[in-house]
Design a protein around this motif. Structure first.
Motif, PDB file in Angstrom:
ATOM      1  N   SER A  25      15.410   7.741   3.461  1.00  0.00           N
ATOM      2  CA  SER A  25      16.302   8.023   2.340  1.00  0.00           C
ATOM      3  C   SER A  25      15.742   7.522   1.016  1.00  0.00           C
ATOM      4  N   PHE A  26      14.742   6.662   1.053  1.00  0.00           N
ATOM      5  CA  PHE A  26      14.169   6.089  -0.174  1.00  0.00           C
ATOM      6  C   PHE A  26      12.801   6.707  -0.440  1.00  0.00           C
ATOM      7  N   LYS A  27      12.297   6.448  -1.631  1.00  0.00           N
ATOM      8  CA  LYS A  27      10.982   6.917  -2.038  1.00  0.00           C
ATOM      9  C   LYS A  27      10.055   5.726  -2.271  1.00  0.00           C
ATOM     10  N   VAL A  28       8.768   5.980  -2.116  1.00  0.00           N
ATOM     11  CA  VAL A  28       7.764   4.947  -2.367  1.00  0.00           C
ATOM     12  C   VAL A  28       7.383   5.000  -3.841  1.00  0.00           C
ATOM     13  N   PRO A  29       7.588   3.932  -4.594  1.00  0.00           N
ATOM     14  CA  PRO A  29       7.262   3.952  -6.029  1.00  0.00           C
ATOM     15  C   PRO A  29       5.748   3.925  -6.253  1.00  0.00           C
ATOM     16  N   LEU A  30       5.328   4.307  -7.448  1.00  0.00           N
ATOM     17  CA  LEU A  30       3.916   4.294  -7.811  1.00  0.00           C
ATOM     18  C   LEU A  30       3.530   2.961  -8.432  1.00  0.00           C
ATOM     19  N   HIS A  31       2.247   2.622  -8.324  1.00  0.00           N
ATOM     20  CA  HIS A  31       1.631   1.470  -9.004  1.00  0.00           C
ATOM     21  C   HIS A  31       2.245   0.136  -8.575  1.00  0.00           C
ATOM     22  N   GLN A  32       2.786   0.077  -7.380  1.00  0.00           N
ATOM     23  CA  GLN A  32       3.343  -1.175  -6.877  1.00  0.00           C
ATOM     24  C   GLN A  32       2.884  -1.374  -5.426  1.00  0.00           C
ATOM     25  N   LEU A  59      13.107   0.294  18.619  1.00  0.00           N
ATOM     26  CA  LEU A  59      13.688  -0.479  19.713  1.00  0.00           C
ATOM     27  C   LEU A  59      14.389   0.486  20.644  1.00  0.00           C
ATOM     28  N   GLY A  60      13.651   0.963  21.639  1.00  0.00           N
ATOM     29  CA  GLY A  60      14.223   1.974  22.524  1.00  0.00           C
ATOM     30  C   GLY A  60      14.312   3.301  21.797  1.00  0.00           C
ATOM     31  N   ARG A  61      15.547   3.773  21.571  1.00  0.00           N
ATOM     32  CA  ARG A  61      15.766   5.028  20.844  1.00  0.00           C
ATOM     33  C   ARG A  61      16.095   4.802  19.375  1.00  0.00           C
ATOM     34  N   VAL A  62      16.202   3.558  18.959  1.00  0.00           N
ATOM     35  CA  VAL A  62      16.596   3.242  17.587  1.00  0.00           C
ATOM     36  C   VAL A  62      15.351   2.976  16.753  1.00  0.00           C
ATOM     37  N   ALA A  63      15.258   3.655  15.603  1.00  0.00           N
ATOM     38  CA  ALA A  63      14.150   3.471  14.662  1.00  0.00           C
ATOM     39  C   ALA A  63      14.688   2.915  13.356  1.00  0.00           C
ATOM     40  N   ILE A  64      14.040   1.873  12.853  1.00  0.00           N
ATOM     41  CA  ILE A  64      14.440   1.251  11.588  1.00  0.00           C
ATOM     42  C   ILE A  64      13.230   1.276  10.663  1.00  0.00           C
ATOM     43  N   ILE A  65      13.331   1.993   9.547  1.00  0.00           N
ATOM     44  CA  ILE A  65      12.263   2.077   8.563  1.00  0.00           C
ATOM     45  C   ILE A  65      12.711   1.329   7.310  1.00  0.00           C
ATOM     46  N   SER A  66      11.864   0.464   6.789  1.00  0.00           N
ATOM     47  CA  SER A  66      12.232  -0.331   5.618  1.00  0.00           C
ATOM     48  C   SER A  66      11.038  -0.402   4.669  1.00  0.00           C
ATOM     49  N   ILE A  67      11.357  -0.669   3.404  1.00  0.00           N
ATOM     50  CA  ILE A  67      10.328  -0.814   2.381  1.00  0.00           C
ATOM     51  C   ILE A  67      10.683  -2.006   1.514  1.00  0.00           C
ATOM     52  N   ALA A  68       9.668  -2.777   1.128  1.00  0.00           N
ATOM     53  CA  ALA A  68       9.840  -3.926   0.243  1.00  0.00           C
ATOM     54  C   ALA A  68       8.710  -3.889  -0.777  1.00  0.00           C
ATOM     55  N   CYS A  69       9.039  -3.711  -2.057  1.00  0.00           N
ATOM     56  CA  CYS A  69       8.048  -3.581  -3.118  1.00  0.00           C
ATOM     57  C   CYS A  69       8.163  -4.745  -4.083  1.00  0.00           C
ATOM     58  N   MET A  70       7.036  -5.075  -4.711  1.00  0.00           N
ATOM     59  CA  MET A  70       6.995  -6.176  -5.663  1.00  0.00           C
ATOM     60  C   MET A  70       6.289  -5.717  -6.929  1.00  0.00           C
ATOM     61  N   ASN A 116      -5.874  -8.853  -6.837  1.00  0.00           N
ATOM     62  CA  ASN A 116      -5.020  -8.622  -8.008  1.00  0.00           C
ATOM     63  C   ASN A 116      -5.307  -7.287  -8.682  1.00  0.00           C
ATOM     64  N   ILE A 117      -5.134  -6.205  -7.940  1.00  0.00           N
ATOM     65  CA  ILE A 117      -5.323  -4.870  -8.504  1.00  0.00           C
ATOM     66  C   ILE A 117      -4.265  -4.557  -9.539  1.00  0.00           C
ATOM     67  N   THR A 118      -3.019  -4.895  -9.275  1.00  0.00           N
ATOM     68  CA  THR A 118      -1.939  -4.587 -10.225  1.00  0.00           C
ATOM     69  C   THR A 118      -2.122  -5.344 -11.533  1.00  0.00           C
ATOM     70  N   GLY A 119      -2.675  -6.546 -11.489  1.00  0.00           N
ATOM     71  CA  GLY A 119      -2.942  -7.272 -12.724  1.00  0.00           C
ATOM     72  C   GLY A 119      -3.948  -6.544 -13.594  1.00  0.00           C
ATOM     73  N   TRP A 120      -4.978  -5.985 -12.963  1.00  0.00           N
ATOM     74  CA  TRP A 120      -5.951  -5.195 -13.723  1.00  0.00           C
ATOM     75  C   TRP A 120      -5.292  -3.974 -14.346  1.00  0.00           C
ATOM     76  N   PHE A 121      -4.485  -3.246 -13.576  1.00  0.00           N
ATOM     77  CA  PHE A 121      -3.844  -2.043 -14.100  1.00  0.00           C
ATOM     78  C   PHE A 121      -2.993  -2.349 -15.330  1.00  0.00           C
ATOM     79  N   GLN A 122      -2.210  -3.405 -15.252  1.00  0.00           N
ATOM     80  CA  GLN A 122      -1.336  -3.745 -16.363  1.00  0.00           C
ATOM     81  C   GLN A 122      -2.154  -4.114 -17.600  1.00  0.00           C
ATOM     82  N   SER A 123      -3.155  -4.932 -17.424  1.00  0.00           N
ATOM     83  CA  SER A 123      -3.982  -5.345 -18.550  1.00  0.00           C
ATOM     84  C   SER A 123      -4.739  -4.166 -19.138  1.00  0.00           C
TER      85      SER A 123
END
Length: 1089
Positions: free
Chosen positions: A335-342, A351-362, A432-439
């Motif tokens: 139901s969610f989207k993967v953001p860019l540059h993060q 777990l058996g027949r149950v699937a749990i998909i999660s995302i954690a971005c910083m 630190n790839i994201t640090g380079w991108f920001q700078s």
């Protein structure tokens, strides 16, 4: 120039050998002084000395012969013969051994077992001897009793099962019980036995139970006994960072069954009701350009998607797919989207027949977490040992444009509890790839804003960067934002680039970032080329980083190798890694090569990962294949040229060189070989000639039409077929191919088969021609047959990947680039039931293919041209770019340039440079002997490592000696002469193990004799002098016996001279009387007549 120097205790022999291009040897000085209480001999030979030099040299040779003869006489003493009839291969308990022996006089036969440990100590574990009377050969059975700690594994009785370096079974004959081996040559035999590690030996079947106190001690100390490591049910699929170009290249991993029976039982039980989890870090740069882009997926042995499979859709959502036990697949979207540059951690838990998909971005201090759950209607099936896993792109789908981070697979468990906390992995934080991108984004926005406003004083946010890479450091410093803005306005590096951008915008209107980056890079190289020291790199590094930020991948790669090597800047491995990742993600070839090499061999911060290395190498390998089909002036043929190879250097030329003009004149005179050479050099850019395809085609045409040369006819036909440098003319090409075949051209047979396949679609005719050419050893023919079997195009035959594999293997072994690539592809995946997976060999093949890339050849050629111009700094930079990418000849040349220019560099940098790059060079499959020698010299000295590593030095000298390098034998002799002991392994590989226990002088003489037998003109004299010195030392050690022998010989010669003189004196009067009587008789007869 090499200096060979030998300084024994009582003799001094030195010679200087000048090695110039003329290959001449100058004999400057020989001086021999032998000190003896009863004898003083001085023999000299020096240029400019009075007297006749050859006579003095003959005198020197006379003393060499006398010393050699004396040494041989002293060693020719044998007391019998001994041999083993059935020696064991390894230590076994109570082993019967038959010993055959014979004696010439009353003696003693010894049988002994000697073991050595890695500490350098030795120990006798078995020794038996008996008397031997003269007579016929006899045989005796000896029971070898090896100690239990050498034969069995440690247990509750055998506590001291030790690691042993070597074990020697030997026998010898001596005059008494105390005589050791090696004193009488020819009367001893030595057999090395194989030694297994303690945990690989069998257990001993003890006949008695342990006493209660022994058993108690065993129970108390059971934890101290060696045990197998516990098996981890968590598999790390990726522990590093992978730069993905968005193509069909990814990291391939396979899993094996658990060795632990309990874990393997759980895995098998959960195949039809799995309980597992997978976690993957990704940084997406651009949205997926296809319908689906691979994140992590599982391919079974039938090339079907299996459980688990995750894709990124073109809308940014995650597509999850599993395979059911009924043979059907099920899927759902997150139901969610993967953001860019993060950096985001994607976790899938089933777990058996149950699937749990999660995302954690910083993003900075901000965190984004989302979770979705899905229940499948049917059971999920997972056999993770069936097939292989892929991170990124694969055969059937492309990867994302971005970066993959650490990936973990929990095989029989769900996600651990600590996954609820979100922390960037250590490797991501350090790079630190994201640090380079920001700078970088802040820098570009300010730069073009200043150019637009025609002013350098622009308002900007307080968190803008001040330097392309040091943004984060400044953000954490105590300087406030106002001071940072002032620093930007006064920073000369930023100000210069801003002024350049403003001038370009005023002259050309709107300019883009990449154009400014290219100009800045060109200015940096021009500045470095006019410098005389590496200090200029320190000043130019900020400009290189800004050029890289503006989109010049060459600047990113050059900055990376400079930070990796520590030339002109402080060595920063993680910064170098970052810059290589940035360039590789943009598909820069040399950056892909560098990362492939780095993950292949490992580094201080990176552990080797062949699968990750393969993902980089296969990318540039396939690019190399396409580049060779589309040659351009930017590509140059890759030539392996080392700067100490003067013969190869002399063969280099250019368009203004005499050699080139001579070849051109020969070609005009009708020499077919000259036409071939001119066409080859101009088409591929070989031997220093710049690529010129149009001119090369003219040489092909002249050789084909006027000289009727089959090689030129084939080359001309190929360019006519492909339209390279000439309009395409298929029928004319076929005509020349048939004429070349009539003259025996095998490549023309393959090319004609290609014509029938591409234009006539006559597969049977094509296959017939290819099989004919394959039987004659042509690599292209084998490659084409492999493709036909692989794609099911072979007439009358189904798809047969194993038959294709056999042809790919044949083609690769014949040197075909595409054959090597296809062979590596099969070895990295394997063929179920036919070909096992061989990732180590697969990496070597794609590495070999990658190192034939024409853009790498251009860098190497630029380095060689700079060397010829005398610009050692630019030569060093070009070779450094290729050296850090893993090209062996470039690694050698970097170290060689540091060695040649040691006077212009810091001594510590010279030592580290030689140590690093000569060490890289000798890791190749066929290292240069010179590199082995120089690395050995560094290990012998204390300036490189702060200590001497004699065993490592001996190993390197041994490798050089086995390559027939006289300096290797000579340096081994110097080690022995200085009192060092050569390791068993070195002596064994040199077939000198029998000399291990002999006297030092015998070993020394043998090494110098081998040095002289290398058939090297330059080395013959120094090796002869060293051998002469060894014999002089041996003569001195046996001086008493030698003096007696000399006196005896002198007395014998004097006695014989006296006897011959006496006989001559006694016989002379008789002859005179007889002649006088004959003369008188003749005179009387004349008077009577």
């Amino acid at each position: 120039m090499r200096i060979w120097c030998n300084q024994p205790n009582n003799a001094t022999i030195c010679a200087t050998v000048h090695h110039e291009r003329s290959k001449k040897l100058h004999f400057n000085q020989i001086q021999v002084v032998l000190f003896n209480p009863n004898l003083l001999v001085v023999v000299g030979f020096r240029k400019g000395m009075m007297g006749d030099p050859p006579k003095r040299f003959y005198c020197l040779c006379l003393h060499v012969i006398i010393s050699m003869s004396l040494t041989d006489c002293l060693s020719r003493s044998s007391t019998g013969n001994v041999a083993f009839l059935d020696a064991p291969d390894a230590p076994v308990s109570n082993c019967p051994l038959r010993v055959k022996y014979s004696c010439f006089q009353s003696s003693v036969v010894h049988v002994q077992v000697l073991v050595s440990f890695d500490t350098g100590s030795t120990s006798v574990v078995f020794h038996k001897y008996w008397s031997c009377d003269p007579g016929h050969p006899r045989t005796r059975v000896v029971t070898l009793s090896f100690p239990d700690w050498l034969v069995y594994r440690p247990d509750w009785i055998i506590r001291g099962s030790d690691w042993v370096l070597s074990c020697l079974l030997r026998a010898w004959i001596g005059p008494d019980e105390s005589t050791g081996p090696g004193r009488f040559p020819g009367t001893s035999v030595t057999v090395p036995l194989d030694i297994h590690s303690p945990l690989s030996r069998p257990f001993k079947q003890h006949q008695l139970c342990a006493k209660w106190d022994t058993d108690l001690l065993r129970r108390v100390g059971r934890d101290d006994m060696p045990q197998c490591l516990e098996e981890n049910e968590v598999a790390s699929l990726l522990s590093s960072i992978f730069a993905s170009t968005g193509e069909r290249y990814g990291i391939i991993k396979t899993l094996q069954p658990f060795r632990n029976e309990v874990l393997e039982g759980l895995r098998i039980k959960s195949i039809f009701y799995p309980w597992f989890a997978v976690s993957l870090w990704v940084l997406v740069e651009k949205p997926c350009s296809n319908h689906l882009c691979g994140l992590l997926f599982h391919i079974d042995a039938e090339n079907n998607y299996a459980t688990p499979t995750m894709f990124l859709t073109d809308t940014g959502k995650i597509h999850v797919q599993v395979h059911g036990d009924a043979g059907h697949s099920s899927a759902f979207l997150s139901s969610f989207k993967v953001p860019l540059h993060q950096w985001c951690r994607i976790s899938l838990e089933i777990l058996g027949r149950v699937a749990i998909i999660s995302i954690a971005c910083m993003e900075g201090q901000q965190k984004f977490v989302s979770t979705a759950e899905h229940v499948f209607g049917k059971n999920v099936m997972l056999d993770d040992t069936h097939g292989y896993f892929v991170i990124g792109g694969g055969k059937f789908t492309q990867g994302i444009e971005g970066y993959y981070g650490p990936a973990t697979y929990y095989r029989i468990q769900g996600l651990p509890a600590d996954q609820a906390e979100i922390h960037l992995p250590s490797v991501i934080s350090k790079v630190n790839i994201t640090g380079w991108f920001q700078s970088c984004e802040n820098f570009k926005s300010e730069l073009f804003l200043s150019a637009t406003d025609h002013s350098l004083s622009v308002q900007r946010p307080s968190d803008s960067c001040l330097n392309t890479y040091t943004e984060l450091l400044l953000n954490h410093s105590t300087v406030n934002s106002t001071e940072q803005c002032m620093f930007f306005e006064t920073n000369p590096y930023r100000r210069h680039v801003a002024q350049l951008t403003k001038l370009l915008s005023q002259k050309y209107g709107r300019v883009n970032a990449s154009a400014v980056g290219r100009i800045v890079y060109a200015l940096v190289l021009r500045k470095i080329s006019t410098a005389h020291s590496l200090d200029v790199i320190t000043r130019m590094m900020p400009f290189l980083l800004q050029s890289g930020c503006l989109g010049d991948n060459r600047a990113l790669h050059l900055s990376s190798v400079l930070y990796s090597g520590g030339f002109g800047v402080r060595r920063q491995p993680y910064k170098a890694w970052l810059l290589s990742l940035l360039a590789a993600q943009k598909d820069w070839r040399l950056a892909l090569l560098r990362l492939g090499h780095m993950h292949h061999v490992g580094d201080l911060e990176v552990t080797p990962d062949r699968d990750l290395s393969y993902a980089y190498y296969i990318n540039i390998a396939r690019q190399t294949s396409m580049d060779q089909k589309n040659p351009s002036p930017h590509q140059t043929f890759v030539e392996l040229i080392r700067l100490n190879d003067e013969e190869t250097l002399e063969a280099q030329t250019n368009e203004n060189d005499d050699l080139f003009y001579w070849l051109k004149l020969q070609a005009r005179s009708g020499v077919a070989e000259a036409e071939q050479a001119m066409g080859r050099m101009l088409f591929w850019g070989q031997q220093g000639v710049s690529p010129d395809i149009q001119t090369a085609v003219k040489h092909y045409e002249r050789g084909a039409t006027k000289l009727h040369d089959p090689v030129s006819m084939y080359d001309y036909a190929i360019v006519l077929l492909t339209g390279q440098g000439v309009p395409k003319d298929v029928q004319r090409a076929v005509t020349f191919l048939k004429k070349a075949i009539e003259q025996g051209s095998v490549p023309a047979i393959t090319a004609l088969g290609w014509y029938y396949e591409q234009y006539e679609k006559d597969y049977e005719k094509a296959v017939h021609l290819w099989e004919e050419a394959d039987a004659k050893g042509h690599p292209d023919a084998a490659m084409n047959l492999g493709v036909f079997y692989s794609q099911g195009l072979y007439p009358g035959q189904p798809v047969d990947q194993f038959e294709a594999y056999k042809y790919y293997l044949k083609s690769a072994q014949r040197g075909h680039l595409n054959g090597g690539i296809e062979l590596a592809d099969i070895w990295i995946h394997g063929i179920r039931g036919r070909v096992v997976r061989r990732p180590a060999e697969a990496v070597l093949w794609v590495k070999w293919a990658s190192e034939q890339n024409g853009y790498l050849g251009t860098v190497l050629r630029n380095g060689l041209n700079a060397y010829f111009r005398g610009d050692w700094i630019m030569s060093l930079i070009y070779y450094l770019s290729a050296a850090e990418s893993g090209f062996e000849a470039a690694q050698f040349n970097v170290a060689y340039l540091c060695e040649l220019n040691s006077g212009s560099l810091d001594p510590a940098l010279v030592t580290q440079c030689m140590l690093r790059y000569y060490n890289m060079s000798i890791q190749a499959q066929d290292p240069a002997p010179y590199a082995l020698i120089r690395m050995g010299d560094l290990f012998c000295g204390e300036q490189a490592l702060g200590r001497k590593e004699i065993s490592d030095a001996a190993e390197l000298y041994k490798q050089a000696a086995l390559k027939n390098e006289p300096q290797g034998w000579y340096n081994l002799g110097l080690l022995v002469q200085s009192g060092e002991s050569l390791p068993f392994s070195v002596l064994s590989e040199l077939n000198l193990l029998h000399l291990h226990l002999s006297d030092r002088q015998t070993l020394l003489s043998t090494l110098y004799q081998r040095c002289r037998e290398t058939n090297s003109t330059d080395a013959y004299l120094p090796c002869t002098l060293a051998l002469f010195s060894a014999h002089l030392q041996s003569l001195q050690l046996h001086q008493d016996t030698a003096m007696k022998l000399i006196a005896t010989v002198s007395a014998a010669v004097g006695a014989l001279s006296f006897v011959f003189g006496l006989i001559k004196w006694r016989t002379t009067p008789l002859h005179q009387t007889s002649r006088s009587q004959t003369s008188a008789s003749s005179q009387t007869q004349e008077e009577e007549s």
